[in-house]
Design a protein around this motif. Structure first.
Motif, mmCIF file in Angstrom:
data_model
loop_
_atom_site.group_PDB
_atom_site.id
_atom_site.type_symbol
_atom_site.label_atom_id
_atom_site.label_comp_id
_atom_site.label_asym_id
_atom_site.label_seq_id
_atom_site.Cartn_x
_atom_site.Cartn_y
_atom_site.Cartn_z
ATOM 1 N N ARG A 6 165.156 -38.539 3.140
ATOM 2 C CA ARG A 6 164.246 -37.726 2.327
ATOM 3 C C ARG A 6 164.389 -36.259 2.741
ATOM 4 N N ALA A 7 164.570 -35.408 1.739
ATOM 5 C CA ALA A 7 164.839 -33.994 2.015
ATOM 6 C C ALA A 7 163.700 -33.108 1.527
ATOM 7 N N LEU A 8 163.337 -32.150 2.371
ATOM 8 C CA LEU A 8 162.399 -31.086 2.018
ATOM 9 C C LEU A 8 163.209 -29.803 1.889
ATOM 10 N N ILE A 9 163.117 -29.148 0.750
ATOM 11 C CA ILE A 9 163.867 -27.916 0.523
ATOM 12 C C ILE A 9 162.950 -26.730 0.782
ATOM 13 N N GLY A 10 163.372 -25.853 1.696
ATOM 14 C CA GLY A 10 162.570 -24.694 2.069
ATOM 15 C C GLY A 10 163.012 -23.441 1.325
ATOM 16 N N VAL A 11 162.037 -22.655 0.880
ATOM 17 C CA VAL A 11 162.280 -21.393 0.173
ATOM 18 C C VAL A 11 161.379 -20.330 0.794
ATOM 19 N N ARG A 12 161.962 -19.168 1.125
ATOM 20 C CA ARG A 12 161.147 -18.067 1.657
ATOM 21 C C ARG A 12 161.658 -16.758 1.102
ATOM 22 N N LEU A 13 160.701 -15.866 0.820
ATOM 23 C CA LEU A 13 161.044 -14.559 0.282
ATOM 24 C C LEU A 13 160.049 -13.545 0.827
ATOM 25 N N SER A 14 160.563 -12.433 1.372
ATOM 26 C CA SER A 14 159.664 -11.402 1.899
ATOM 27 C C SER A 14 159.026 -10.593 0.785
ATOM 28 N N VAL A 50 156.310 -13.622 2.175
ATOM 29 C CA VAL A 50 156.056 -13.977 3.577
ATOM 30 C C VAL A 50 157.227 -13.497 4.424
ATOM 31 N N SER A 51 156.951 -12.678 5.441
ATOM 32 C CA SER A 51 157.986 -12.131 6.305
ATOM 33 C C SER A 51 158.304 -13.094 7.442
ATOM 34 N N ALA A 52 159.609 -13.326 7.687
ATOM 35 C CA ALA A 52 160.019 -14.193 8.782
ATOM 36 C C ALA A 52 159.816 -13.539 10.133
ATOM 37 N N THR A 53 159.744 -12.202 10.166
ATOM 38 C CA THR A 53 159.533 -11.522 11.449
ATOM 39 C C THR A 53 158.071 -11.507 11.844
ATOM 40 N N LYS A 54 157.165 -11.704 10.879
ATOM 41 C CA LYS A 54 155.732 -11.656 11.163
ATOM 42 C C LYS A 54 155.110 -13.033 11.284
ATOM 43 N N PHE A 55 155.708 -14.044 10.662
ATOM 44 C CA PHE A 55 155.110 -15.384 10.654
ATOM 45 C C PHE A 55 156.134 -16.412 11.125
ATOM 46 N N ARG A 56 155.784 -17.167 12.146
ATOM 47 C CA ARG A 56 156.627 -18.262 12.593
ATOM 48 C C ARG A 56 156.676 -19.337 11.507
ATOM 49 N N PRO A 57 157.708 -20.173 11.485
ATOM 50 C CA PRO A 57 157.779 -21.213 10.455
ATOM 51 C C PRO A 57 156.518 -22.060 10.364
ATOM 52 N N ILE A 58 155.964 -22.425 11.515
ATOM 53 C CA ILE A 58 154.806 -23.324 11.498
ATOM 54 C C ILE A 58 153.530 -22.605 11.066
ATOM 55 N N ASP A 59 153.558 -21.260 11.014
ATOM 56 C CA ASP A 59 152.384 -20.489 10.613
ATOM 57 C C ASP A 59 152.413 -20.095 9.134
ATOM 58 N N ARG A 60 153.469 -20.448 8.426
ATOM 59 C CA ARG A 60 153.560 -20.082 7.014
ATOM 60 C C ARG A 60 152.761 -21.058 6.160
ATOM 61 N N PRO A 61 152.219 -20.591 5.041
ATOM 62 C CA PRO A 61 151.290 -21.420 4.266
ATOM 63 C C PRO A 61 151.840 -22.790 3.882
ATOM 64 N N GLN A 62 152.980 -22.829 3.183
ATOM 65 C CA GLN A 62 153.477 -24.119 2.686
ATOM 66 C C GLN A 62 154.319 -24.846 3.727
ATOM 67 N N LEU A 63 155.294 -24.159 4.339
ATOM 68 C CA LEU A 63 156.129 -24.824 5.342
ATOM 69 C C LEU A 63 155.278 -25.303 6.514
ATOM 70 N N GLY A 64 154.316 -24.491 6.929
ATOM 71 C CA GLY A 64 153.437 -24.888 8.025
ATOM 72 C C GLY A 64 152.648 -26.143 7.704
ATOM 73 N N ASP A 65 152.211 -26.277 6.445
ATOM 74 C CA ASP A 65 151.478 -27.480 6.047
ATOM 75 C C ASP A 65 152.364 -28.712 6.128
ATOM 76 N N TRP A 66 153.612 -28.605 5.671
ATOM 77 C CA TRP A 66 154.542 -29.740 5.773
ATOM 78 C C TRP A 66 154.799 -30.095 7.239
ATOM 79 N N MET A 67 154.992 -29.094 8.098
ATOM 80 C CA MET A 67 155.322 -29.357 9.505
ATOM 81 C C MET A 67 154.136 -29.933 10.269
ATOM 82 N N LYS A 68 152.933 -29.487 9.970
ATOM 83 C CA LYS A 68 151.759 -29.932 10.730
ATOM 84 C C LYS A 68 151.118 -31.190 10.163
ATOM 85 N N ASN A 69 151.118 -31.325 8.845
ATOM 86 C CA ASN A 69 150.349 -32.417 8.238
ATOM 87 C C ASN A 69 151.174 -33.442 7.461
ATOM 88 N N ARG A 70 152.420 -33.093 7.104
ATOM 89 C CA ARG A 70 153.183 -33.994 6.228
ATOM 90 C C ARG A 70 154.583 -34.271 6.768
#
Length: 493
Positions: A6-14, A50-70
């Motif tokens: 099962r694959a989760l596709i990540g997208v980020r844009l500053s 969302v800036s990658a220099t300001k927010f760690r992956p686990i602190d980002r709104p959507q990716l963080g939710d997948w990493m912590k809860n899903r």
């Protein structure tokens, strides 16, 4: 036969308008990789603006939710490039550690790193170092551009104030102009506010009409999907109290501490035409200030000595207590420290009648010798207090900018001193123009004792507090503390 991964596709844009790394392109790259490897796509983690220099992956709104809860819902994370998830070796190290602990694989479409091998992991670390270097170069270029553009009308970037939109110039660069759609909403809010309609009611009306919130309006203009959202009173309050409504340039970010931008002479920089006129703005702020809810300090209005009677043992303020025994009331002034363990409690008390009788005698004796005075008007002065206040406000903003390190560049100290000294000279000139000779006082013929007798309980309390006369209770006894010059205290009050 093994089950499909099962694959989760990540997208980020500053920046949501960056077409070179658009969300659609990142999604398509991830989808093709999953199709090539026969992975089942279970979802997308899209973090836009969302800036990658300001927010760690686990602190980002959507990716963080997948990493912590899903995290139990996927086996593989697919990103277009390494810099779409991290821009520093520390964040990459944390990400690799998280993947090891949760048995996940991390795949980059255009950066072919095999993180299951030591060599691949080392190559990824080297790439993250270069990504961090590039991020720092970008930050430096952006800071230089913002510093240059801050004192001009040109728009340096970011989300425009509600009521305005960003438009390109033929000569290059961008500026703000009034948005005919959202500025009409601002004007409507203004009309509601000055007629006494609350911000909660405004939020209800706008939500009922399905007017897009400020964030959703920006997303609609950029062709991005919106999520259902309702207006809230706090957002409306920020819009109506922002000087951006006057067309002034603001800095501080969309959710940070907003400040007016000033030029080298200390004058506010105009970014666009005003939605509200200065007179409308002043009226609006006065209405909002008058209707703003305030936290009122709870005061017992039943006796005038509250705040003037203290415990001689611990110094805590004493309160009146009424005990009822067999239909009979017994009043005391008792130390307010009654909570906690028995070792911390202070049960100092004195009979209420005794305390108040002594206090009344002292007040009558002392206050009878102090005359009431009134000021003699020196004439009508030149009223330019708003000019002095606006210059002082500008100086406060410029000092705040210095404290935030916004002048830490070559020539920055000189620019700061030039601006602050220029404003200080202007304020001095304005203050001297409005200077009025000190007021002279004359006796009215009455004394503070007569004022005490004619005042209500609240007035007596204020008079007593201003006199700074204090009573200290011991068990069944009372002592007083007087200021050195009671006459001076009362007249100054």
């Amino acid at each position: 036969m093994e089950p499909r991964k099962r694959a989760l596709i990540g997208v980020r844009l500053s920046v949501a308008t960056d077409e070179s790394t658009s969300p659609a392109r990142q999604r398509e790259k991830g989808r093709l990789m999953a199709q090539m490897k026969d992975y089942q796509i279970v979802g997308y983690a899209e973090d836009l603006d969302v800036s990658a220099t300001k927010f760690r992956p686990i602190d980002r709104p959507q990716l963080g939710d997948w990493m912590k809860n899903r995290h139990h819902e996927f086996d593989v994370m697919i990103f277009w490039k390494l810099d779409r998830i991290v821009r520093s070796p520390a964040d990459l190290s944390d990400m690799i550690r998280w993947c090891d602990e949760h048995r996940k694989n991390l795949i980059f479409v255009d950066d072919t790193f095999d993180l299951s091998s030591d060599l691949g992991e080392a190559m990824a670390y080297m790439a993250s170092v270069f990504a961090r270097m590039e991020a720092r170069k970008i930050s430096a270029r952006v800071a230089d551009a913002h510093r240059f553009l801050k004192g001009t009308r040109r728009w340096a970037g970011g989300r425009p104030p509600y009521g305005y939109r960003v438009v390109p110039l033929d000569s290059g660069g961008k500026v703000l102009e009034i948005d005919p759609v959202t500025s009409a909403i601002v004007r409507e809010m203004y009309g509601w506010a000055i007629t006494g309609i609350s911000q909660s009611e405004m939020a209800r009306r706008l939500s009922q009409r399905e007017v897009p919130t400020p964030r959703n309006w920006i997303r609609l203009q950029n062709g991005l999907p919106v999520t259902p959202a309702r207006w809230n009173p706090a957002s409306i309050g920020k819009i109506l109290t922002s000087p951006a409504c006057l067309g002034l340039k603001m800095t501080g970010g969309s959710t940070g501490f907003h400040r007016i931008v000033y030029d080298a002479q200390g004058d506010p920089v105009r970014a666009a035409d005003a939605i509200l006129t200065p007179d409308e703005w002043q009226l609006l702020q006065a209405v909002l200030e008058a209707t703003r809810p305030t936290r009122k300090k709870r005061v017992n209005e039943s006796y005038p000595y509250l705040g003037s009677v203290f415990c001689a043992k611990c110094g805590h303020v004493a309160y009146r207590w009424i005990n009822r025994v067999g239909g009979t009331e017994y009043g005391y002034y008792r130390c307010g420290v009654t909570a906690g363990s028995s070792a911390k409690r202070c049960n100092t008390a004195a009979p209420m009648d005794f305390v108040e009788e002594q206090f009344n005698a002292i007040v009558a004796q002392l206050f009878s010798a102090v005359p009431v005075v009134e000021p003699i008007p020196p004439g009508t002065p030149l009223d330019n207090s708003e000019t002095v206040e606006s210059i002082s406000r500008a100086m406060t903003d410029i000092r705040a900018e210095k404290d935030m390190g916004l002048y830490e560049y070559e020539g920055g100290k000189e620019e700061y001193l030039r601006r602050i000294n220029g404003l200080a000279e202007r304020r001095k000139t304005a203050a001297q123009a409005a200077h009025v000779s000190p007021r002279t006082l004359r006796p009215t013929g009455s004394t503070f004792a007569s004022e005490w007798a004619s005042s209500d309980i609240a007035g007596q309390r204020q008079l007593l507090l201003k006199s700074k006369v204090k009573a200290y209770i011991c068990r069944n006894s009372l002592s007083f503390l007087f200021p050195e010059d009671l006459r001076k205290e009362l007249i100054a009050a």
